[in-house]
Motif scaffolding. Structure first.
Motif, mmCIF file in Angstrom:
data_model
loop_
_atom_site.group_PDB
_atom_site.id
_atom_site.type_symbol
_atom_site.label_atom_id
_atom_site.label_comp_id
_atom_site.label_asym_id
_atom_site.label_seq_id
_atom_site.Cartn_x
_atom_site.Cartn_y
_atom_site.Cartn_z
ATOM 1 N N MET A 1 -21.149 -6.804 -47.730
ATOM 2 C CA MET A 1 -20.377 -5.997 -46.770
ATOM 3 C C MET A 1 -21.224 -5.796 -45.504
ATOM 4 O O MET A 1 -22.408 -5.484 -45.593
ATOM 5 C CB MET A 1 -19.996 -4.650 -47.367
ATOM 6 C CG MET A 1 -19.160 -3.769 -46.440
ATOM 7 S SD MET A 1 -18.723 -2.194 -47.197
ATOM 8 C CE MET A 1 -17.670 -2.759 -48.538
ATOM 9 N N THR A 2 -20.606 -6.012 -44.345
ATOM 10 C CA THR A 2 -21.333 -5.888 -43.083
ATOM 11 C C THR A 2 -21.702 -4.447 -42.784
ATOM 12 O O THR A 2 -21.012 -3.498 -43.188
ATOM 13 C CB THR A 2 -20.481 -6.441 -41.923
ATOM 14 O OG1 THR A 2 -21.237 -6.417 -40.717
ATOM 15 C CG2 THR A 2 -19.207 -5.633 -41.734
ATOM 16 N N MET A 3 -22.815 -4.275 -42.078
ATOM 17 C CA MET A 3 -23.272 -2.938 -41.706
ATOM 18 C C MET A 3 -22.343 -2.321 -40.666
ATOM 19 O O MET A 3 -21.693 -3.028 -39.894
ATOM 20 C CB MET A 3 -24.688 -2.997 -41.115
ATOM 21 C CG MET A 3 -25.786 -3.331 -42.091
ATOM 22 S SD MET A 3 -27.426 -3.273 -41.294
ATOM 23 C CE MET A 3 -27.593 -1.515 -40.977
ATOM 24 N N ILE A 4 -22.319 -0.999 -40.631
ATOM 25 C CA ILE A 4 -21.598 -0.254 -39.601
ATOM 26 C C ILE A 4 -22.622 0.581 -38.848
ATOM 27 O O ILE A 4 -23.382 1.341 -39.450
ATOM 28 C CB ILE A 4 -20.516 0.660 -40.211
ATOM 29 C CG1 ILE A 4 -19.506 -0.167 -41.022
ATOM 30 C CG2 ILE A 4 -19.803 1.430 -39.104
ATOM 31 C CD1 ILE A 4 -18.719 -1.168 -40.200
ATOM 32 N N ILE A 5 -22.647 0.422 -37.518
ATOM 33 C CA ILE A 5 -23.666 1.076 -36.702
ATOM 34 C C ILE A 5 -23.003 2.046 -35.734
ATOM 35 O O ILE A 5 -22.029 1.695 -35.056
ATOM 36 C CB ILE A 5 -24.494 0.042 -35.904
ATOM 37 C CG1 ILE A 5 -25.129 -0.974 -36.847
ATOM 38 C CG2 ILE A 5 -25.567 0.733 -35.074
ATOM 39 C CD1 ILE A 5 -24.319 -2.243 -37.024
ATOM 40 N N LEU A 6 -23.550 3.253 -35.647
ATOM 41 C CA LEU A 6 -23.123 4.240 -34.657
ATOM 42 C C LEU A 6 -24.148 4.257 -33.541
ATOM 43 O O LEU A 6 -25.351 4.439 -33.783
ATOM 44 C CB LEU A 6 -23.031 5.631 -35.292
ATOM 45 C CG LEU A 6 -22.810 6.824 -34.327
ATOM 46 C CD1 LEU A 6 -21.445 6.721 -33.651
ATOM 47 C CD2 LEU A 6 -22.946 8.150 -35.072
ATOM 48 N N GLY A 7 -23.717 4.049 -32.317
ATOM 49 C CA GLY A 7 -24.593 4.090 -31.161
ATOM 50 C C GLY A 7 -24.303 5.307 -30.304
ATOM 51 O O GLY A 7 -23.137 5.719 -30.174
ATOM 52 N N ILE A 8 -25.358 5.895 -29.721
ATOM 53 C CA ILE A 8 -25.217 7.074 -28.871
ATOM 54 C C ILE A 8 -26.001 6.832 -27.580
ATOM 55 O O ILE A 8 -27.155 6.397 -27.623
ATOM 56 C CB ILE A 8 -25.740 8.344 -29.576
ATOM 57 C CG1 ILE A 8 -24.893 8.642 -30.818
ATOM 58 C CG2 ILE A 8 -25.720 9.538 -28.619
ATOM 59 C CD1 ILE A 8 -25.454 9.767 -31.676
#
Length: 338
Positions: A1-8
């Motif tokens: 499963m591909t990673m999920i990234i939160l950017g700020i």
């Protein structure tokens, strides 16, 4: 499963959050601007910017998650801008992201804002191969980099004084035509004659550095002369903006072509807020075609300050084994190219 990234992202006056997956698909990219707050001052007021970030950041992150159809529990990595920028503004987004990651027991990485711009082309369907030349043009930066991979960036040239975007903003303030200055000057320029006024270009001999302070001063003096002659008509202002913009664009384009040829690079990427300028894009496309160079133009939403590019650059740092530290702090000046 591909990673999920939160950017700020909160380096200046835009509060931004984005969600991308490990394949660089942008699931959400939310930006809350502060133009209305700073317009009366003709520029960004750092203290006000920081307060606005504090008020907006939770809502912006929540909206990004909502648009992406994700919850905090789905996030595998959090990345936030660490610098360069306004220290107060940076602290809001960086500390928020770090605290969020700590509470979720997720990894956290700080990102150099410049690396986000340098890699922003990878958010597009058409992506450049390594190595390539990158022209970064924004309110705080004008620089040329050689990009050899996701973590190796070599500075080839930078502005010695005003950044191009800063010069646009100062000219808009001088002419009292609105804020933010770059888009306003560009709109005025579209209605003007760029050949009416002869303005200087600082070529700096064989250097790949830039200088726009002389152009700014020459434009200021010319405007004073027009005012003294009662010739500062609306059309004269259009023509002055067009002449100024043409001088900036010509230097940016020619230096970029020269840098690509010097480094024997056939691929050119642009980034930063000013790279959304339509005149710059047209001229770069024309000159790159003539010089047999491949040009990569990120969508305007990926040129201006945004968190999608921060998420992608953060992912590359993490994959490269640079996982950061809970003790990391923000910085005001970019560490790239030093």
């Amino acid at each position: 499963m591909t990673m999920i990234i939160l950017g700020i992202e909160s380096s200046c006056d835009d509060t931004a959050a984005a969600v991308i997956d490990g394949d660089a698909n942008v699931l959400a990219n939310v930006v809350s601007g502060q133009d209305a707050v700073h317009a009366r001052f003709g520029g960004v007021v750092p203290e006000l910017a920081s307060r606005c970030h504090l008020e907006a950041i939770t809502a912006v992150v929540d909206e990004a998650l909502r648009q992406a159809g994700k919850t905090l529990g789905d996030i595998d990595l959090i990345a936030a801008t660490q610098g360069p920028g306004l220290i107060g503004s940076l602290l809001v987004g960086f500390c928020y992201g770090k605290a969020l990651a700590f509470s979720l027991a997720r990894p956290f990485v700080g990102v150099d804002h410049m690396s986000g711009h340098l890699l922003s082309a990878f958010l597009e369907p058409r992506q450049p191969p390594f190595p390539y030349l990158a022209l970064i043009v924004s309110g705080g930066t004008t620089a040329l980099f050689r990009v050899d991979d996701f973590s190796r960036f070599s500075l080839l040239g930078r502005t010695r004084d005003d950044a191009a975007g800063e010069a646009f903003d100062k000219i808009a303030r001088l002419l009292d035509i609105g804020y933010p200055g770059g888009p306003v000057v560009s709109r005025y320029a579209e209605q003007g004659d760029p050949s009416r006024f002869a303005l200087p270009r600082a070529w700096l001999d064989d250097s790949l550095d830039f200088s726009f302070s002389g152009l700014k001063t020459a434009t200021q003096q010319l405007h004073k002369q027009l005012a003294c002659r009662n010739d500062a008509s609306r059309q004269a202002i259009f023509d002055l903006c067009a002449s100024f913009q043409q001088a900036v664009v010509e230097v940016l384009v020619e230096k970029s072509i020269r840098a690509a040829q010097t480094e024997a690079l056939s691929h050119l990427v642009i980034g930063g807020g000013v790279s959304a300028n339509s005149s710059l894009r047209r001229e770069l496309l024309r000159r790159c075609t003539e010089a047999s160079l491949h040009l990569y133009l990120p969508a305007p939403a990926h040129c201006t300050d945004n968190a999608a590019m921060i998420a992608f650059a953060g992912l590359q740092r993490y994959v490269n084994g640079d996982h950061g530290s809970w003790g990391d702090d923000v910085f005001s000046r970019s560490k790239l190219g030093h």
